[in-house]
Design a protein around this motif. Structure first.
Motif, PDB file in Angstrom:
ATOM      1  N   ILE A  84      17.866  20.931 -15.924  1.00 38.83           N
ATOM      2  CA  ILE A  84      19.121  21.567 -16.340  1.00 38.83           C
ATOM      3  C   ILE A  84      20.023  20.528 -17.012  1.00 38.83           C
ATOM      4  CG2 ILE A  84      21.255  22.642 -15.506  1.00 38.83           C
ATOM      5  CD1 ILE A  84      19.476  24.052 -13.368  1.00 38.83           C
ATOM      6  N   CYS A  85      20.101  19.336 -16.441  1.00 41.46           N
ATOM      7  CA  CYS A  85      20.899  18.264 -17.053  1.00 41.46           C
ATOM      8  C   CYS A  85      20.406  17.953 -18.459  1.00 41.46           C
ATOM      9  CB  CYS A  85      20.832  17.007 -16.197  1.00 41.46           C
ATOM     10  SG  CYS A  85      21.681  17.147 -14.620  1.00 41.46           S
ATOM     11  N   ARG A  86      19.093  17.863 -18.636  1.00 41.31           N
ATOM     12  CA  ARG A  86      18.547  17.572 -19.966  1.00 41.31           C
ATOM     13  C   ARG A  86      18.887  18.694 -20.948  1.00 41.31           C
ATOM     14  NH1 ARG A  86      12.999  14.813 -21.187  1.00 41.31           N
ATOM     15  NH2 ARG A  86      14.406  13.056 -21.211  1.00 41.31           N
ATOM     16  N   LEU A  88      21.874  20.688 -25.649  1.00 42.92           N
ATOM     17  CA  LEU A  88      22.738  21.700 -26.254  1.00 42.92           C
ATOM     18  C   LEU A  88      23.993  21.092 -26.868  1.00 42.92           C
ATOM     19  CD1 LEU A  88      22.415  24.610 -23.677  1.00 42.92           C
ATOM     20  CD2 LEU A  88      21.606  24.597 -26.043  1.00 42.92           C
ATOM     21  N   HIS A  89      24.367  19.924 -26.398  1.00 41.93           N
ATOM     22  CA  HIS A  89      25.539  19.212 -26.926  1.00 41.93           C
ATOM     23  C   HIS A  89      25.115  18.071 -27.858  1.00 41.93           C
ATOM     24  CE1 HIS A  89      28.563  21.326 -24.571  1.00 41.93           C
ATOM     25  NE2 HIS A  89      27.655  21.376 -23.627  1.00 41.93           N
ATOM     26  N   PRO A  92      27.632  12.915 -28.196  1.00 41.53           N
ATOM     27  CA  PRO A  92      28.484  12.551 -29.325  1.00 41.53           C
ATOM     28  C   PRO A  92      29.948  12.625 -28.913  1.00 41.53           C
ATOM     29  CG  PRO A  92      27.414  14.675 -29.713  1.00 41.53           C
ATOM     30  CD  PRO A  92      26.896  14.137 -28.415  1.00 41.53           C
ATOM     31  N   VAL A  93      30.777  11.742 -29.479  1.00 40.72           N
ATOM     32  CA  VAL A  93      32.203  11.754 -29.150  1.00 40.72           C
ATOM     33  C   VAL A  93      32.834  13.034 -29.664  1.00 40.72           C
ATOM     34  CG1 VAL A  93      34.419  10.614 -29.534  1.00 40.72           C
ATOM     35  CG2 VAL A  93      32.388   9.252 -29.049  1.00 40.72           C
ATOM     36  N   ARG A  94      32.451  13.438 -30.862  1.00 36.73           N
ATOM     37  CA  ARG A  94      32.949  14.696 -31.426  1.00 36.73           C
ATOM     38  C   ARG A  94      31.891  15.764 -31.204  1.00 36.73           C
ATOM     39  NH1 ARG A  94      36.758  15.050 -35.700  1.00 36.73           N
ATOM     40  NH2 ARG A  94      35.454  16.800 -36.289  1.00 36.73           N
ATOM     41  N   PRO A  95      32.303  16.973 -30.870  1.00 36.15           N
ATOM     42  CA  PRO A  95      31.319  18.041 -30.696  1.00 36.15           C
ATOM     43  C   PRO A  95      30.668  18.370 -32.037  1.00 36.15           C
ATOM     44  CG  PRO A  95      33.542  18.923 -30.596  1.00 36.15           C
ATOM     45  CD  PRO A  95      33.660  17.425 -30.666  1.00 36.15           C
ATOM     46  N   PRO A  96      29.438  18.897 -32.022  1.00 36.40           N
ATOM     47  CA  PRO A  96      28.809  19.297 -33.271  1.00 36.40           C
ATOM     48  C   PRO A  96      29.625  20.379 -33.969  1.00 36.40           C
ATOM     49  CG  PRO A  96      27.461  19.891 -31.359  1.00 36.40           C
ATOM     50  CD  PRO A  96      28.649  19.145 -30.857  1.00 36.40           C
TER      51      PRO A  96
END
Length: 105
Positions: A64-66, A71-72, A93-97
């Motif tokens: 689940i963690c992976r 997904l992020h 990533p610092v900024r979301p996709p």
């Protein structure tokens, strides 16, 4: 739960912004450790390395963690030595996709 009975569990968490624009969150423990040949396998669904009598669980937690990390647009990995503990590293990533930002129009 993955700590020898004769050892007090110790968990340390740290984070760092990396040069590539991602953030690394690391969780270090002094648990039982994971053999090198099993470090990818532990991220598979319903995979258990230990007997259910010794350690409770379904084998879903790390899968689940992976999935959440992926997904992020991130990743998760582990480095470990049996008997010495493990270090789980989550990179995001610092900024979301772009597709994760809600449109206001």
């Amino acid at each position: 739960k993955f700590c020898p009975k004769d050892r007090r569990p110790v968990v340390r968490v740290d984070a760092q912004v990396l040069a590539d624009g991602s953030t690394a969150v690391r969780v270090h423990d002094n648990g039982i450790g994971i053999p090198a040949e099993q470090t990818e396998r532990i991220f598979e669904r319903f995979t258990r390395l230990n007997n259910k009598r010794d350690y409770a669980g379904s084998g879903l937690g790390l899968s689940i963690c992976r999935r959440i990390a992926e997904l992020h647009q991130g990743s998760i990995r582990v480095s470990s030595q049996p008997g010495q503990g493990s270090c789980f590293e989550l990179r995001l990533p610092v900024r979301p996709p772009d597709h994760a930002i809600a449109s206001t129009s």
